[in-house]
Design a protein around this motif. Structure first.
Motif, PDB file in Angstrom:
ATOM      1  N   GLY A 142       4.574 -12.081  11.205  1.00  0.00           N
ATOM      2  CA  GLY A 142       4.590 -12.989  10.040  1.00  0.00           C
ATOM      3  C   GLY A 142       3.453 -12.229   8.764  1.00  0.00           C
ATOM      4  O   GLY A 142       4.662 -12.008   8.055  1.00  0.00           O
ATOM      5  N   LEU A 143       2.562 -11.879   9.053  1.00  0.00           N
ATOM      6  CA  LEU A 143       2.088 -10.966   7.802  1.00  0.00           C
ATOM      7  C   LEU A 143       2.794  -9.864   7.726  1.00  0.00           C
ATOM      8  O   LEU A 143       3.370  -9.766   6.005  1.00  0.00           O
ATOM      9  N   ASN A 144       3.895  -9.044   8.027  1.00  0.00           N
ATOM     10  CA  ASN A 144       4.954  -8.053   7.894  1.00  0.00           C
ATOM     11  C   ASN A 144       6.247  -8.587   6.899  1.00  0.00           C
ATOM     12  O   ASN A 144       6.490  -8.252   6.149  1.00  0.00           O
ATOM     13  N   LEU A 145       6.449 -10.115   7.593  1.00  0.00           N
ATOM     14  CA  LEU A 145       7.163 -10.931   6.443  1.00  0.00           C
ATOM     15  C   LEU A 145       6.645 -10.785   5.466  1.00  0.00           C
ATOM     16  O   LEU A 145       7.603 -10.836   4.235  1.00  0.00           O
ATOM     17  N   GLY A 146       5.737 -11.534   5.250  1.00  0.00           N
ATOM     18  CA  GLY A 146       5.315 -11.720   3.846  1.00  0.00           C
ATOM     19  C   GLY A 146       5.133 -11.095   3.068  1.00  0.00           C
ATOM     20  O   GLY A 146       5.014 -10.861   1.740  1.00  0.00           O
ATOM     21  N   LEU A 147       4.222  -9.528   3.789  1.00  0.00           N
ATOM     22  CA  LEU A 147       4.113  -8.596   2.216  1.00  0.00           C
ATOM     23  C   LEU A 147       5.974  -7.726   2.263  1.00  0.00           C
ATOM     24  O   LEU A 147       5.864  -7.270   1.258  1.00  0.00           O
ATOM     25  N   ARG A 148       6.995  -7.981   2.714  1.00  0.00           N
ATOM     26  CA  ARG A 148       8.119  -8.300   2.427  1.00  0.00           C
ATOM     27  C   ARG A 148       8.396  -9.012   1.273  1.00  0.00           C
ATOM     28  O   ARG A 148       8.782  -8.022   0.247  1.00  0.00           O
TER      29      ARG A 148
END
Ligand SMILES: Cc1cc2nc3c(=O)[nH]c(=O)nc-3n(C[C@H](O)[C@H](O)[C@H](O)COP(=O)(O)OP(=O)(O)OC[C@H]3O[C@@H](n4cnc5c(N)ncnc54)[C@H](O)[C@@H]3O)c2cc1C
Length: 420
Positions: free
Chosen positions: A316-322
């Motif tokens: 979830g957060l990794n996608l957001g940081l992308r």
């Protein structure tokens, strides 16, 4: 409006900020720092008072940060403040289990030695990551944080967006970004619809102290009611994300600590040995929610406001940081070319870059969860075969590892650790 005021309005000279960000969870602060690197003046408005959040103890939330996300945090100057508190992920093990026997032998395992870049990722507690963001944000030129206030209204007219805060202030900017989570008010007010469904599952989250040292290994045990992740933390602790059907989760959440501990140990004791609980327990209902669009005139959505996914792969957060890295790069390039950063065609570039990737990943996580959250013998055989096939083939193995580390696809500069 007189002549001078009219021109100032058209040229955007009467704006208070270039960009206003609604939401100061983690994606909001990350985006603010990235945009400030690109020379933009940014305001972050967060409903939760920062002082309250920064002083909270361990609340059970910890993130598996992909290697690419760690590089972004380095490029934003946040990583040095959190590095000593982060646990490197040195390997991943997945196994299939049916209670009460516990998990079967490992189906698929990866080690950081198979990747040339070092650790596969890092586990970081939410409170440490937030505190690091806060320290860097407060010292960053070009960024203002207003916490304990909310965005309650927005109006787009021609050259700007006018944003109303709960405190009564009205501010103008070229762009409003919704980093305001899964129930994004920015998206609703912009008329952006959402699709999704509940998983009928709840994640039981908390920390444990395992008897056997975790050695930096992250485990995913696929149980019929949902996946159970054991994720290594600093100080010999591990974070548990235990997805159960809603009914089971209610019963388990209502158990006393010792009864809960014994049940958890019966599921994962073969991996952890004796375990003790190390902090409070939390429950998060699991849903999938995808925004129809990530952009509208003078509006963009980032992070959970755009896509809320199942935590099965900790993405979830990794996608957001992308999203953060892509939007910051698109806006920095637009500004360098003299384009209007709130214009639809500029924001369309961001949407094109990110929407397909996020939707594929969200639906992929959904499919994996469905495939593994059941006892159907045929599906168990298929998934066992599939995982053994991946385990045996160097090509798919390498793709899987690079995907988990966030190194696949067209990476924005920040995700390669380059400043904007
Ligand atoms: C059990 C569980 C485990 C997870 N594990 C992982 C993991 O291992 N790795 C990973 O990458 N991800 C993980 N995730 C996902 C991750 O937690 C989220 O994707 C991430 O926190 C989303 O951040 P965000 O900033 O987009 O939104 P949020 O964290 O939801 O922040 C939104 C912010 O907006 C503020 N806000 C809301 N409305 C307004 C308003 N009107 N005005 C001003 N402010 C407003 C809120 O106060 C809040 O601070 C997990 C999620 C769950 C549920």
């Amino acid at each position: 409006m007189d002549f001078a005021t009219g021109w100032a309005h058209i040229l955007g000279m009467d704006r208070d900020y270039d960009v206003i960000i609604a939401g100061g969870g983690l994606n909001g602060p990350a985006l603010a720092l990235a945009l400030a690197q690109g020379g933009l003046r940014v305001l972050v408005v967060d409903a939760r008072p920062a002082s309250a959040r920064a002083s909270e103890g361990f609340d059970g939330r910890a993130y598996a940060l992909a290697l690419a996300s760690q590089r972004l945090l380095s490029a934003l100057g946040v990583w040095p403040a959190v590095a000593a508190l982060a646990q490197p992920i040195l390997g991943i093990r997945t196994s299939d289990g049916v209670p009460p026997e516990g998990a079967a032998p490992f189906l698929l395992g990866f080690d950081h030695g198979e990747l040339d870049e070092g650790a596969m990722g890092f586990m970081v507690e939410d409170r440490h990551l937030y505190a690091a963001f806060l320290a860097v944000l407060e010292a960053a030129p070009g960024v203002t944080l207003r916490s304990g206030d909310s965005v309650v209204g927005q109006r787009v007219d021609g050259a700007q967006v006018t944003v109303a805060l709960a405190s009564g202030q009205v501010l103008r900017a070229a762009l409003l970004v919704g980093c305001d989570g899964r129930t994004s008010g920015v998206a609703q007010r912009a008329g952006i619809r959402r699709h999704g469904w509940g998983y009928g599952q709840t994640a039981l989250v908390g920390a444990i102290r395992p008897e056997h040292p975790h050695q930096g290994l992250a485990h995913q045990v696929f149980l019929p009611e949902g996946p159970l992740a054991i994720l290594p933390l600093r100080g010999g602790l591990a974070s548990i994300v235990w997805s159960e059907s809603e009914a089971n989760a209610r019963t388990i959440a209502a158990m006393g600590d010792e009864e809960y501990r014994v049940l958890l140990e019966s599921r994962i004791g073969h991996l952890t040995g004796h375990l003790d609980l190390a902090g409070p327990r939390f429950s998060y209902p699991l849903t999938l929610t995808l925004a129809d669009r990530y952009a509208a005139p003078r509006i963009a959505l980032v992070g959970d406001a755009a896509h809320g996914v199942h935590p099965i792969a900790g993405q979830g957060l990794n996608l957001g940081l992308r999203d953060v890295a892509a939007l910051a790069e698109v806006l920095a390039e637009a500004r360098a070319r003299g384009e209007d950063i709130g214009a639809v065609d500029v924001l369309e570039r961001y949407q094109l870059w990110r929407r397909f990737d996020s939707t594929v990943l969200a639906l992929g996580m959904d499919a994996v969860n469905r495939l593994f959250s059941n006892t159907n013998p045929f599906l168990r055989a298929v998934r066992g075969l599939g995982m053994r096939a991946v385990a045996a083939m160097p090509g798919p193995r390498r793709s899987f590892i690079r995907e988990a580390a966030g190194l696949s696809g067209t990476l924005p500069k920040l995700l390669s650790g380059q400043r904007l």
